[in-house]
Motif scaffolding. Structure first.
Motif, PDB file in Angstrom:
ATOM      1  N   GLU A 107       0.814  -1.216   0.000  1.00 52.17           N
ATOM      2  CA  GLU A 107       0.000   0.000   0.000  1.00 52.17           C
ATOM      3  C   GLU A 107       0.847   1.266   0.000  1.00 52.17           C
ATOM      4  N   TYR A 108       2.170   1.123  -0.048  1.00 49.14           N
ATOM      5  CA  TYR A 108       3.060   2.277  -0.106  1.00 49.14           C
ATOM      6  C   TYR A 108       3.532   2.486  -1.545  1.00 49.14           C
ATOM      7  N   SER A 109       3.399   3.717  -2.021  1.00 52.18           N
ATOM      8  CA  SER A 109       3.863   4.083  -3.371  1.00 52.18           C
ATOM      9  C   SER A 109       3.362   3.090  -4.415  1.00 52.18           C
ATOM     10  N   ASN A 110       2.118   2.720  -4.292  1.00 50.79           N
ATOM     11  CA  ASN A 110       1.496   1.775  -5.221  1.00 50.79           C
ATOM     12  C   ASN A 110       0.256   2.437  -5.817  1.00 50.79           C
ATOM     13  N   PRO A 111       0.414   3.192  -6.893  1.00 52.03           N
ATOM     14  CA  PRO A 111      -0.730   3.924  -7.451  1.00 52.03           C
ATOM     15  C   PRO A 111      -1.834   3.021  -7.984  1.00 52.03           C
ATOM     16  N   ASN A 112      -1.512   1.772  -8.292  1.00 52.76           N
ATOM     17  CA  ASN A 112      -2.532   0.871  -8.837  1.00 52.76           C
ATOM     18  C   ASN A 112      -3.421   0.256  -7.763  1.00 52.76           C
ATOM     19  N   LEU A 113      -3.054   0.431  -6.503  1.00 51.61           N
ATOM     20  CA  LEU A 113      -3.802  -0.226  -5.434  1.00 51.61           C
ATOM     21  C   LEU A 113      -5.256   0.248  -5.393  1.00 51.61           C
ATOM     22  N   LEU A 114      -5.457   1.541  -5.199  1.00 49.97           N
ATOM     23  CA  LEU A 114      -6.819   2.051  -5.082  1.00 49.97           C
ATOM     24  C   LEU A 114      -7.560   2.024  -6.413  1.00 49.97           C
ATOM     25  N   LEU A 115      -6.819   2.082  -7.517  1.00 53.25           N
ATOM     26  CA  LEU A 115      -7.475   1.953  -8.824  1.00 53.25           C
ATOM     27  C   LEU A 115      -8.133   0.588  -8.960  1.00 53.25           C
ATOM     28  N   GLY A 116      -7.478  -0.436  -8.417  1.00 53.85           N
ATOM     29  CA  GLY A 116      -8.035  -1.779  -8.498  1.00 53.85           C
ATOM     30  C   GLY A 116      -9.083  -2.056  -7.450  1.00 53.85           C
ATOM     31  N   VAL A 117      -8.911  -1.457  -6.266  1.00 54.76           N
ATOM     32  CA  VAL A 117      -9.873  -1.692  -5.187  1.00 54.76           C
ATOM     33  C   VAL A 117     -11.196  -0.988  -5.467  1.00 54.76           C
TER      34      VAL A 117
ATOM     35  N   LEU B  57      -9.558   4.351   3.428  1.00 59.52           N
ATOM     36  CA  LEU B  57      -8.498   5.365   3.435  1.00 59.52           C
ATOM     37  C   LEU B  57      -8.129   5.783   4.855  1.00 59.52           C
ATOM     38  N   PHE B  58      -9.124   5.869   5.725  1.00 55.69           N
ATOM     39  CA  PHE B  58      -8.835   6.215   7.118  1.00 55.69           C
ATOM     40  C   PHE B  58      -7.984   5.137   7.777  1.00 55.69           C
ATOM     41  N   ASN B  59      -8.278   3.879   7.469  1.00 55.47           N
ATOM     42  CA  ASN B  59      -7.494   2.778   8.023  1.00 55.47           C
ATOM     43  C   ASN B  59      -6.060   2.804   7.505  1.00 55.47           C
ATOM     44  N   ILE B  60      -5.894   3.157   6.233  1.00 59.76           N
ATOM     45  CA  ILE B  60      -4.543   3.278   5.675  1.00 59.76           C
ATOM     46  C   ILE B  60      -3.771   4.389   6.386  1.00 59.76           C
ATOM     47  N   LEU B  61      -4.432   5.518   6.610  1.00 56.13           N
ATOM     48  CA  LEU B  61      -3.775   6.626   7.303  1.00 56.13           C
ATOM     49  C   LEU B  61      -3.406   6.238   8.732  1.00 56.13           C
ATOM     50  N   GLN B  62      -4.266   5.484   9.394  1.00 58.39           N
ATOM     51  CA  GLN B  62      -3.950   5.023  10.748  1.00 58.39           C
ATOM     52  C   GLN B  62      -2.709   4.134  10.749  1.00 58.39           C
ATOM     53  N   ARG B  63      -2.658   3.188   9.824  1.00 58.27           N
ATOM     54  CA  ARG B  63      -1.511   2.274   9.779  1.00 58.27           C
ATOM     55  C   ARG B  63      -0.227   3.027   9.442  1.00 58.27           C
ATOM     56  N   ARG B  64      -0.316   3.975   8.534  1.00 59.05           N
ATOM     57  CA  ARG B  64       0.880   4.731   8.166  1.00 59.05           C
ATOM     58  C   ARG B  64       1.389   5.563   9.342  1.00 59.05           C
ATOM     59  N   THR B  65       0.464   6.150  10.077  1.00 56.80           N
ATOM     60  CA  THR B  65       0.870   6.925  11.248  1.00 56.80           C
ATOM     61  C   THR B  65       1.533   6.029  12.285  1.00 56.80           C
ATOM     62  N   ALA B  66       0.932   4.859  12.517  1.00 60.11           N
ATOM     63  CA  ALA B  66       1.500   3.928  13.495  1.00 60.11           C
ATOM     64  C   ALA B  66       2.881   3.448  13.054  1.00 60.11           C
ATOM     65  N   CYS B  67       3.026   3.114  11.785  1.00 60.96           N
ATOM     66  CA  CYS B  67       4.324   2.636  11.284  1.00 60.96           C
ATOM     67  C   CYS B  67       5.383   3.733  11.344  1.00 60.96           C
ATOM     68  N   PHE B  68       4.987   4.954  11.027  1.00 54.62           N
ATOM     69  CA  PHE B  68       5.947   6.061  11.041  1.00 54.62           C
ATOM     70  C   PHE B  68       6.497   6.293  12.445  1.00 54.62           C
ATOM     71  N   HIS B  69       5.607   6.344  13.432  1.00 53.18           N
ATOM     72  CA  HIS B  69       6.062   6.614  14.797  1.00 53.18           C
ATOM     73  C   HIS B  69       6.758   5.391  15.403  1.00 53.18           C
ATOM     74  N   ALA B  70       6.375   4.198  14.971  1.00 53.17           N
ATOM     75  CA  ALA B  70       7.103   3.009  15.423  1.00 53.17           C
ATOM     76  C   ALA B  70       8.525   3.017  14.874  1.00 53.17           C
ATOM     77  N   GLN B  71       8.675   3.456  13.628  1.00 49.80           N
ATOM     78  CA  GLN B  71      10.011   3.553  13.040  1.00 49.80           C
ATOM     79  C   GLN B  71      10.863   4.576  13.782  1.00 49.80           C
ATOM     80  N   LEU B  72      10.246   5.712  14.130  1.00 47.44           N
ATOM     81  CA  LEU B  72      10.987   6.719  14.890  1.00 47.44           C
ATOM     82  C   LEU B  72      11.424   6.174  16.248  1.00 47.44           C
ATOM     83  N   MET B  73      10.525   5.442  16.893  1.00 43.75           N
ATOM     84  CA  MET B  73      10.836   4.925  18.222  1.00 43.75           C
ATOM     85  C   MET B  73      11.951   3.881  18.163  1.00 43.75           C
ATOM     86  N   THR B  74      11.893   2.996  17.180  1.00 45.13           N
ATOM     87  CA  THR B  74      12.908   1.938  17.096  1.00 45.13           C
ATOM     88  C   THR B  74      14.271   2.471  16.679  1.00 45.13           C
TER      89      THR B  74
END
Length: 307
Positions: A11-21, A69-86
């Motif tokens: 779901e990252y940098s994949n422009p075809n994802l939402l086009l197909g969904v 889309l809201f779920n995607i934004l939630q996961r991206r936020t969680a992954c971003f801050h998890a990356q910062l923490m680690t």
């Protein structure tokens, strides 16, 4: 189109994802999010805002687009801050501790939490895991940990400014508001809104339910106007600070809880002492009756029936 398979799609940098969904929302196979071929790159979140503001409202009215889309934004936020923490040096010690954690330990902790018998000091490994989850979850929209982070901010304001002077709840009734209907695309003259030009209650509720973005815009516009006049405009008197949180109720309409710190030097102990004075009580009641009222006397005798 994205073919079916048992391998999750990136779901990252994949422009075809939402086009197909959502092929019905992108019928021509263009306009994808995060399309690297676009001359001007657009932020993912801002692109979502743009799509939800489309004139034909197909993205807003779709039954699942907003949630996905809201779920995607939630996961991206969680992954971003998890990356910062680690990436922090202090996480290495926690990582070594978490490596010894087994699935049985997590299952036992979840069982104890569900029974309300979980002790915070019972298992250091579980405590470490929960601490990091809380840190990451505090940045994720709509999570329980984000609400906990808001409580921390309120406590900080109370320590700094003392107890709030006023607690206000603003709960606009969107299904009866012509402005909300106007935001939803209903052709109305807001300068001349008559009962006979409005829809029935059922039709208004149906319009509001199928236009969540328009309803949110109406709520945002209304709350900004109230804050500008009521708090910043000085209706309540000089204000030191205010803090508000937005919640949704059973039918998913929005309301605001607001704490207001007025600019006075009274501590709770001083207020308790001064409230014993009759003149102080009378002045306090006059102030409250002046700023908190619902007065419809000017409409007395006029009957307006809205179906």
């Amino acid at each position: 189109m994205i073919p079916r398979g048992n391998k999750p799609a990136n779901e990252y940098s994949n422009p075809n994802l939402l086009l197909g969904v959502f092929p019905t929302l992108f019928p021509y196979g263009c306009g994808a999010l995060e399309d690297s071929s676009r001359p001007v790159q657009i932020n993912f979140r801002e692109h979502v805002r743009y799509l939800l503001s489309y004139g034909d409202r197909r993205f807003e009215e779709h039954y699942s687009f907003i949630f996905v889309l809201f779920n995607i934004l939630q996961r991206r936020t969680a992954c971003f801050h998890a990356q910062l923490m680690t990436s922090r040096s202090y996480f290495q010690q926690s990582a070594q501790l978490l490596e010894t954690l087994s699935s049985e330990d997590v299952a036992t902790a979840l069982l104890n939490i569900s029974k309300a018998s979980y002790s915070k000091v019972s298992d250091e490994k579980i405590n470490t895991l929960m601490k990091h989850i809380k840190v990451v979850g505090g940045h994720v929209m709509g999570s329980a940990h984000s609400r906990s982070a808001l409580r921390t901010k309120v406590h900080s304001l109370c320590f700094n400014l003392g107890l709030p002077s006023l607690f206000v709840t603003i709960n606009p009734v969107d299904i009866h508001s012509p402005v909300a209907l106007y935001f939803a695309g209903v052709d109305l003259d807001l300068n001349r809104v008559l009962p006979e030009v409005l829809c029935t209650s059922y039709e208004r509720a149906q319009i509001i339910a199928t236009h969540p973005v328009a309803t949110a815009k109406f709520f945002n516009c209304l709350i900004k106007s109230i804050l500008k006049c009521l708090v910043l405009g000085g209706v309540l008197g000089p204000t030191k600070a205010y803090f508000g949180t937005v919640e949704s109720q059973g039918r998913r309409s929005l309301h605001l809880h607001l704490l207001i710190w007025l600019k006075h030097e009274y501590t709770p102990a001083q207020l308790k002492e001064n409230i014993q004075n009759q003149d102080f009580r009378d002045n306090l009641l006059k102030y409250l009756e002046d700023v908190v009222k619902e007065d419809l006397d000017q409409f007395r005798g006029n009957t307006i029936n809205i179906v």
